[in-house]
Scaffold this motif. Structure first.
Motif, PDB file in Angstrom:
ATOM      1  N   TRP A 183       0.748  -1.294  -0.009  1.00 15.39           N
ATOM      2  CA  TRP A 183       0.059  -0.149  -0.047  1.00 15.39           C
ATOM      3  C   TRP A 183       1.050   1.273  -0.054  1.00 15.39           C
ATOM      4  CZ3 TRP A 183       0.150   3.769   3.573  1.00 15.39           C
ATOM      5  CH2 TRP A 183       0.624   3.693   4.849  1.00 15.39           C
ATOM      6  N   GLN A 184       2.022   1.224   0.663  1.00 12.27           N
ATOM      7  CA  GLN A 184       2.836   2.430   0.579  1.00 12.27           C
ATOM      8  C   GLN A 184       3.425   2.753  -0.733  1.00 12.27           C
ATOM      9  OE1 GLN A 184       3.324  -0.435   2.569  1.00 12.27           O
ATOM     10  NE2 GLN A 184       4.112   0.057   4.711  1.00 12.27           N
ATOM     11  N   LYS A 185       3.664   1.684  -1.450  1.00 10.32           N
ATOM     12  CA  LYS A 185       4.056   1.830  -2.990  1.00 10.32           C
ATOM     13  C   LYS A 185       2.986   2.350  -3.822  1.00 10.32           C
ATOM     14  CE  LYS A 185       8.110  -1.395  -3.334  1.00 10.32           C
ATOM     15  NZ  LYS A 185       8.650  -2.334  -3.716  1.00 10.32           N
ATOM     16  N   LYS A 186       1.775   1.810  -3.680  1.00 12.32           N
ATOM     17  CA  LYS A 186       0.819   2.531  -4.106  1.00 12.32           C
ATOM     18  C   LYS A 186       0.155   3.795  -4.006  1.00 12.32           C
ATOM     19  CE  LYS A 186      -1.607  -1.550  -3.382  1.00 12.32           C
ATOM     20  NZ  LYS A 186      -2.904  -2.468  -3.308  1.00 12.32           N
ATOM     21  N   PHE A 187       0.429   4.100  -2.725  1.00 14.96           N
ATOM     22  CA  PHE A 187       0.170   5.439  -2.179  1.00 14.96           C
ATOM     23  C   PHE A 187       0.960   6.403  -2.783  1.00 14.96           C
ATOM     24  CE2 PHE A 187       0.924   9.104   0.671  1.00 14.96           C
ATOM     25  CZ  PHE A 187      -0.374   9.585   0.671  1.00 14.96           C
ATOM     26  N   LEU A 188       2.314   6.189  -3.051  1.00 15.98           N
ATOM     27  CA  LEU A 188       3.362   7.142  -3.358  1.00 15.98           C
ATOM     28  C   LEU A 188       3.332   7.202  -4.857  1.00 15.98           C
ATOM     29  CD1 LEU A 188       6.430   5.932  -1.333  1.00 15.98           C
ATOM     30  CD2 LEU A 188       5.198   8.312  -1.130  1.00 15.98           C
TER      31      LEU A 188
ATOM     32  N   LEU B  27       0.379   6.793  -6.634  1.00 17.22           N
ATOM     33  CA  LEU B  27      -0.809   7.885  -6.827  1.00 17.22           C
ATOM     34  C   LEU B  27      -0.558   9.223  -6.434  1.00 17.22           C
ATOM     35  CD1 LEU B  27      -3.523   5.177  -5.729  1.00 17.22           C
ATOM     36  CD2 LEU B  27      -3.326   5.950  -7.893  1.00 17.22           C
ATOM     37  N   PHE B  28       0.070   9.581  -5.410  1.00 18.03           N
ATOM     38  CA  PHE B  28       0.119  10.873  -4.951  1.00 18.03           C
ATOM     39  C   PHE B  28       1.225  11.758  -5.501  1.00 18.03           C
ATOM     40  CE2 PHE B  28       1.922  14.036  -1.657  1.00 18.03           C
ATOM     41  CZ  PHE B  28       0.644  14.642  -1.698  1.00 18.03           C
ATOM     42  N   ALA B  29       2.217  11.033  -6.180  1.00 19.21           N
ATOM     43  CA  ALA B  29       3.320  11.358  -6.903  1.00 19.21           C
ATOM     44  C   ALA B  29       2.931  12.240  -8.072  1.00 19.21           C
ATOM     45  CB  ALA B  29       4.172  10.586  -7.564  1.00 19.21           C
ATOM     46  N   GLY B  30       1.614  12.142  -8.776  1.00 22.02           N
ATOM     47  CA  GLY B  30       0.987  12.972  -9.773  1.00 22.02           C
ATOM     48  C   GLY B  30       0.750  14.442  -9.293  1.00 22.02           C
ATOM     49  N   PRO B  31      -0.119  14.424  -8.344  1.00 21.21           N
ATOM     50  CA  PRO B  31      -0.223  15.867  -7.849  1.00 21.21           C
ATOM     51  C   PRO B  31       0.778  16.529  -7.351  1.00 21.21           C
ATOM     52  CG  PRO B  31      -2.105  14.158  -7.187  1.00 21.21           C
ATOM     53  CD  PRO B  31      -1.000  13.347  -7.933  1.00 21.21           C
ATOM     54  N   LEU B  32       1.588  15.825  -6.600  1.00 24.42           N
ATOM     55  CA  LEU B  32       2.838  16.455  -5.933  1.00 24.42           C
ATOM     56  C   LEU B  32       3.699  16.912  -6.917  1.00 24.42           C
ATOM     57  CD1 LEU B  32       4.743  16.984  -3.589  1.00 24.42           C
ATOM     58  CD2 LEU B  32       5.793  14.570  -4.129  1.00 24.42           C
ATOM     59  N   MET B  33       3.777  16.348  -8.106  1.00 27.29           N
ATOM     60  CA  MET B  33       4.651  17.082  -9.222  1.00 27.29           C
ATOM     61  C   MET B  33       4.149  18.177  -9.624  1.00 27.29           C
ATOM     62  SD  MET B  33       7.506  15.449 -10.124  1.00 27.29           S
ATOM     63  CE  MET B  33       7.881  15.709 -11.942  1.00 27.29           C
TER      64      MET B  33
ATOM     65  N   PRO C  21     -13.566   7.639  -7.019  1.00 29.79           N
ATOM     66  CA  PRO C  21     -12.815   6.678  -7.503  1.00 29.79           C
ATOM     67  C   PRO C  21     -11.993   6.846  -8.551  1.00 29.79           C
ATOM     68  CG  PRO C  21     -14.709   5.896  -6.695  1.00 29.79           C
ATOM     69  CD  PRO C  21     -14.960   7.295  -6.478  1.00 29.79           C
ATOM     70  N   VAL C  22     -12.583   7.588  -9.677  1.00 28.40           N
ATOM     71  CA  VAL C  22     -11.808   7.684 -11.209  1.00 28.40           C
ATOM     72  C   VAL C  22     -10.720   8.774 -11.116  1.00 28.40           C
ATOM     73  CG1 VAL C  22     -13.023   9.640 -11.837  1.00 28.40           C
ATOM     74  CG2 VAL C  22     -12.621   7.945 -13.520  1.00 28.40           C
ATOM     75  N   LEU C  23     -10.433   9.325  -9.793  1.00 27.52           N
ATOM     76  CA  LEU C  23      -9.568  10.065  -9.757  1.00 27.52           C
ATOM     77  C   LEU C  23      -8.487   9.775  -8.748  1.00 27.52           C
ATOM     78  CD1 LEU C  23     -11.362  13.660  -9.337  1.00 27.52           C
ATOM     79  CD2 LEU C  23     -10.426  12.654 -11.680  1.00 27.52           C
ATOM     80  N   ASP C  24      -7.293  10.324  -8.919  1.00 25.54           N
ATOM     81  CA  ASP C  24      -6.152  10.048  -7.750  1.00 25.54           C
ATOM     82  C   ASP C  24      -6.692   9.902  -6.564  1.00 25.54           C
ATOM     83  OD1 ASP C  24      -4.501   9.552 -10.033  1.00 25.54           O
ATOM     84  OD2 ASP C  24      -3.677  11.708  -9.809  1.00 25.54           O
ATOM     85  N   GLY C  25      -7.297  10.958  -6.145  1.00 21.70           N
ATOM     86  CA  GLY C  25      -7.962  10.926  -4.737  1.00 21.70           C
ATOM     87  C   GLY C  25      -8.691   9.638  -4.175  1.00 21.70           C
ATOM     88  N   GLY C  26      -9.661   9.160  -5.392  1.00 20.05           N
ATOM     89  CA  GLY C  26     -10.525   8.099  -4.997  1.00 20.05           C
ATOM     90  C   GLY C  26      -9.646   6.878  -4.596  1.00 20.05           C
ATOM     91  N   ARG C  27      -8.667   6.564  -5.594  1.00 18.30           N
ATOM     92  CA  ARG C  27      -7.888   5.497  -5.600  1.00 18.30           C
ATOM     93  C   ARG C  27      -6.897   5.504  -4.367  1.00 18.30           C
ATOM     94  NH1 ARG C  27      -4.972   4.246 -10.933  1.00 18.30           N
ATOM     95  NH2 ARG C  27      -4.913   2.010  -9.974  1.00 18.30           N
ATOM     96  N   ILE C  28      -6.487   6.720  -4.111  1.00 16.22           N
ATOM     97  CA  ILE C  28      -5.837   6.781  -2.604  1.00 16.22           C
ATOM     98  C   ILE C  28      -6.807   6.403  -1.504  1.00 16.22           C
ATOM     99  CG2 ILE C  28      -4.927   8.556  -0.999  1.00 16.22           C
ATOM    100  CD1 ILE C  28      -3.565  10.159  -3.352  1.00 16.22           C
ATOM    101  N   ILE C  29      -7.948   6.738  -1.514  1.00  8.37           N
ATOM    102  CA  ILE C  29      -8.872   6.327  -0.403  1.00  8.37           C
ATOM    103  C   ILE C  29      -8.824   4.938  -0.191  1.00  8.37           C
ATOM    104  CG2 ILE C  29     -11.503   6.194   0.127  1.00  8.37           C
ATOM    105  CD1 ILE C  29      -9.740   8.898   0.913  1.00  8.37           C
TER     106      ILE C  29
END
Length: 432
Positions: A170-175, A177-183, A379-387
């Motif tokens: 889950w840590q790798k999946k979270f990073l 997914l979050f890396a897109g908005p972070l960039m 769900p269709v956005l990064d935020g939903g998948r992060i949830i």
């Protein structure tokens, strides 16, 4: 034409940076990235580099990094390549008779081996079985982990189970997914810091940085580095107070007390009055004397100012998103609150007319906006998948594949409907 080119460049930069965040972290995590796409719809360009197809697609409404995920095969009937029993495909074998390529398109290449598919597994057991010699013999072939499927003129590497997004922690999946908005946030910070370093930081003191030629201030005798102490007897301490007091007297002559290198001078000036019309035709009077603020070019202050602007705009946009969702439930929602590709094109064109710095600032704003919009928890956005990933972290197991599938499918349809409605609204507003 210039507006279209600038729009496409702005879109390309903001979306590419976002997807690059996902791509870099996914690759570092061992997740297979089959495609790096800018745009949606039919592809107009593609080039395979290593494991990944880099594509540009027709519709400039986003982008994606295709990371294989077994969430969508919960019923064991979904094939990512639509390979079916009885279908004829062509195999390219390596020197060890392992499958190197599976070609779905018709081919006359004599080096390819035709088979009629009986069974196959391109994720766990990595094999393909089929009838050869005009259906007389049944033969089973091992498939290499780096084998490719060729379809629609494009090669795509297969995804062994261990390379799938869903197979990682889950840590790798979270990073990832979050890396897109972070960039996007990083891009915005770089832009705003760069602008502050280039232009300097406005000093909110009543010091004149520049006197514009052929203006009331120029004719009255103001000079750069003059410190305005008073306007009509009112003490002045900040740059904002200069503007407030000029407006207060509505174009009438004002008397200023100026400190010029330690010597006080009294200078009288009559502001210039202009009538400004907004898009709705409403008129507003604008008063000016022709002086510009002084800028500080200290690099540390510039960096601080750029980061502060990034945070300011991020807070502003985040507040707007929250208000938007509140309006949906309170009944005050209106499509005019949203802007689609047409509105972004229109605003990008306007920014381009005002020069490079204004366009660059607009790119920064769009980048912050894209980062925050993608963190909306649907769900269709990064935020939903992060949830979904955070649920897995909290409960030690992922949400069921079926729940993820249907939630994503439903919100995908709703998002498409909303996008079509917003685009139609933008076009109607533009023509009206």
């Amino acid at each position: 034409m210039q507006g279209i080119i600038v729009f496409l460049l702005v879109f390309f930069v903001v979306v590419t940076v976002h997807e690059l965040g996902h791509f870099i972290v996914a690759k570092k995590s061992g997740i297979l990235c089959q495609e790096f796409a800018i745009g949606f719809g039919p592809k107009i360009f593609h080039k395979k580099i290593g494991e990944t197809n880099f594509t540009v697609r027709l519709l400039p409404i986003g982008g994606y990094v295709k990371m294989p995920d077994n969430v969508f095969d919960f019923n064991n009937e979904v094939s990512p390549y639509d390979i079916k029993k009885g279908m004829q495909v062509f195999l390219k074998l390596d020197s060890e008779d392992k499958v190197e390529k599976i070609i779905l398109d018709k081919s006359n290449d004599v080096d390819l081996f035709p088979i009629e598919v009986n069974e196959y597994d391109l994720t766990d057991n990595l094999f393909i079985e089929g009838f050869v010699n005009s259906g007389q013999d049944l033969e089973k072939f091992s498939v290499r982990k780096d084998a490719c499927v060729v379809f629609s003129g494009m090669e795509e590497q297969i995804a062994p189970i261990e390379r799938m997004f869903s197979s990682h922690s889950w840590q790798k999946k979270f990073l990832t997914l979050f890396a897109g908005p972070l960039m996007n946030f990083i891009l915005a910070a770089i832009i705003f810091v760069g602008i502050s370093i280039s232009n300097g930081v406005p000093i909110n003191k009543a010091i004149i940085g520049k006197v514009v030629e052929n203006t009331p201030a120029y004719s009255a005798g103001f000079q750069a580095d003059d410190v305005i102490k008073e306007i009509n007897g009112v003490p002045i301490n900040t740059w904002l107070e200069i503007g407030e007091n000029i407006v207060k007297y509505e174009g009438k002559e004002i008397t200023t007390l100026v400190d010029r290198k330690g010597t006080e001078k009294i200078i009288k000036v009559t502001p210039k009055t202009e009538i400004v019309k907004d898009k709705n035709g409403n008129e507003t009077k604008k008063y000016s004397i022709g002086i510009e603020v002084k800028y500080d070019h200290n690099i540390l202050n510039s960096i601080k100012d750029g980061l502060s602007k990034t945070l300011y705009y991020g807070t502003l946009i985040f507040t707007g998103i929250v208000r938007l969702f509140v309006s949906v439930f309170s009944g005050g929602f209106n499509l005019d609150q949203l802007g689609g590709p047409v509105a972004i094109y229109e605003m990008t064109t306007e920014a381009a007319k005002n020069g490079f710095i204004t366009t660059l600032r607009w790119v920064g704003l769009l980048s912050v906006n894209l980062g925050l919009m993608n963190l909306i928890p649907i769900p269709v956005l990064d935020g939903g998948r992060i949830i979904f990933v955070l649920y897995e972290a909290a409960f030690g197991k992922p949400i069921s594949k079926k729940a993820q599938y249907y939630a994503t499918a439903i919100f995908s349809v709703l998002l498409i409907i909303l996008m079509l409605a917003v685009t139609w609204n933008d076009i109607s507003r533009l023509f009206n």
